[in-house]
Design a protein around this motif. Sequence first.
Motif, mmCIF file in Angstrom:
data_model
loop_
_atom_site.group_PDB
_atom_site.id
_atom_site.type_symbol
_atom_site.label_atom_id
_atom_site.label_comp_id
_atom_site.label_asym_id
_atom_site.label_seq_id
_atom_site.Cartn_x
_atom_site.Cartn_y
_atom_site.Cartn_z
ATOM 1 N N UNK A 313 0.831 -1.203 0.000
ATOM 2 C CA UNK A 313 0.000 0.000 0.000
ATOM 3 C C UNK A 313 0.868 1.257 0.000
ATOM 4 N N UNK A 314 2.031 1.185 0.627
ATOM 5 C CA UNK A 314 2.959 2.324 0.585
ATOM 6 C C UNK A 314 3.555 2.482 -0.811
ATOM 7 N N UNK A 319 6.877 6.279 -4.216
ATOM 8 C CA UNK A 319 8.209 5.736 -3.948
ATOM 9 C C UNK A 319 8.737 6.243 -2.613
ATOM 10 N N UNK A 320 8.447 7.509 -2.306
ATOM 11 C CA UNK A 320 8.944 8.090 -1.061
ATOM 12 C C UNK A 320 8.293 7.437 0.154
ATOM 13 N N UNK A 321 6.987 7.145 0.073
ATOM 14 C CA UNK A 321 6.299 6.488 1.182
ATOM 15 C C UNK A 321 6.851 5.082 1.399
ATOM 16 N N UNK A 322 7.157 4.371 0.306
ATOM 17 C CA UNK A 322 7.725 3.031 0.422
ATOM 18 C C UNK A 322 9.120 3.084 1.032
ATOM 19 N N UNK A 323 9.927 4.046 0.596
ATOM 20 C CA UNK A 323 11.269 4.189 1.172
ATOM 21 C C UNK A 323 11.187 4.510 2.660
ATOM 22 N N UNK A 324 10.227 5.344 3.029
ATOM 23 C CA UNK A 324 10.078 5.712 4.433
ATOM 24 C C UNK A 324 9.706 4.503 5.275
#
Length: 659
Positions: A313-314, A319-324
């Motif tokens: 879901x991130x 991409x930034x939410x997944x990296x976070x």
Amino acid sequence: MAAPIPGSDIGHEGTISYDIEVSIDPATRMLTGKSVITFNKTRDHTLILDSRFEVTQAFIDEMPFAPQTDSGRSHYWQIPYAILRPHQIEIHWRGQLHPLDETLDHEQTLGRPIAVSGEAGTFLPDASNWYPRVANGLIHYSVQIKLPPGQRGLAAGRLIDEQDDDAGYRARFEFDHAAKGIDLMAGPYEIESDHYTGVTGRPIQLRTYFHPQIGQLARDYLAAVKRYFELYESWIGAYPFTGFSIVSSPTPTGFGMPTLTYLGINVLRLPFIKDTSLGHEVLHNWWGNAVYPDYENGNWSEGLTTFMADYTYKEQESDEAAREMRLGWLRDFAALEPGQDAPLTAFTSRRHGASKIVGYHKAAMLFFMLRDLIGEDMFNRSIQGIWSMQRFKVTSWSHLQTAFEIISARDLAFFFDQWLTRTGAPSLTVTEAMQEQSGSGYRLHITLQQSEPAYQLRVPVAIQTDSGEEIHLLNLRHTEQTFTLDLDGKAQSAILDPDMRLFRLLAPGEAPPILREIMINPTTTTVLLSSDDETRQTATILAEKLQRRTPQILPAGRPVTGAPTLVIGLHHEVDAWLDARDLPAKPDEINAKGTAQTWTLTSPEGTSLAIISAQDSASLESLIRPLPHYGRQSYLVFDGRQAVERGVWPVRMQKFMIE
């Protein structure tokens, strides 16, 4: 419970047939039940019933069969080998359930496997031995539920029939696949129904069993379930059951069972649950409830579910939410002390914060790195292959490895061995970098070093040049290794793994302090600054909730130790304490905001500190329930019980400057 043979089919054949009738009156908390159990000629078995209940009749093959009593005063029956024909056991029992306690928090609810009832809700977890439970075998069952008017209930499985009239509520559920036991829920539910047509064309019944105060949420939850079915049927394969229900609980539960999820009323009210936790529980009907983990050799299902639900879901967000999220996993791991880590093969279920960091986050990162290694197409084909081959079978990490190896046509022994059997994580550094001009570009000789024992890693390195950034993947196999890179421009700096694509130990600047450090570290000390008895008692309760243990309290005037330290006080007390130790004052990001603030900092000696500052005792008390849920934050501002601001201190990437 003894685990079945890994990889064996534990479907209908070879399991125990269990028919149960149960009548519950939540007003009096009285339960009466009848069980008829058929044992095939497989092995000796044991039945266990909690001592809270009275056995009124018991027969084996129509002969009296009185229970024995163990040291814990539970009733039990030893069922002998069935040689000539199956044994049939009939047991009648009754008793009063424990009263429902709606004041429990989430952790207390998870840690209390007891059968409870009240007019606001009934929950009979299998582990409470609320019925004569098969302690060492798998069952397929039929459950008939009888409740008074105004109450409705269910168990995991397919709804066969249902009656709801002035005489009360009656329903029968069947579960045709192998199950470890029976969980039952009831309450003053309003039922909403819908259906979904699966990829095979089969109708799937969707239901909500919601308390009246959240009945208006039902349609949105049913629509969300449909979205998850579309995602996971296209990604994995057909949904394995005939229905799915969302059930509300008067206590803050968060359980997933085959065909249903049981979530607290206040949890369901949270607007983000439909987009996060709900999908996680839906996905468990593939991983965990239909492909069974081999617990003796490690539970992979929580990691795969975290990767394909929470993390996915991130990725869908950005991409930034997944990296976070990946950075958050690494921050959490950095907060562990030596000895709190364990290999993934030892993880069975979540028991505390440290086990979640390993069993959920490290395992999810394993699947992320595996996808990077073999490619997304091969990864998804492997997922579908596992589903096709292992449905309703006990499945180990080795079965997963075999499937990924066969479908990707790659030897992945090194990958699974290093990530499953070791504790810890590699620590990576650049030790040297030299460059020279080469034709129209430059040639860089860069040396990477990793901690012992060496991992086999594909290390992304970002090289900043005078003509832009270049990303290179370096195949690191040894504790120290030099690589030669051809660059378009002159190198200025190098950053290892800037996108957090490896499970590794963060460098000091990459891991700013977060609250999780003082929450999970067993050496954490606590300093209570207030001399007022009421405020001090409130602060002690808050420290207990954060650390889930009796806090080790130090005198306020004592110097800070080298261990992580939690400091709790009122505004003027905290300000004076910080000033006396030449520590930074309250940060500008949170100063003079809300009724309470909490933040982390690192002392000049390297000690991790978490400070909680409140305007009065009532403001401190307001933090007891919400604050333990914010372990990943570096700072928060609360207005009463509401977190109005939060954040993490900036990450400082470790640059190696190149001359």
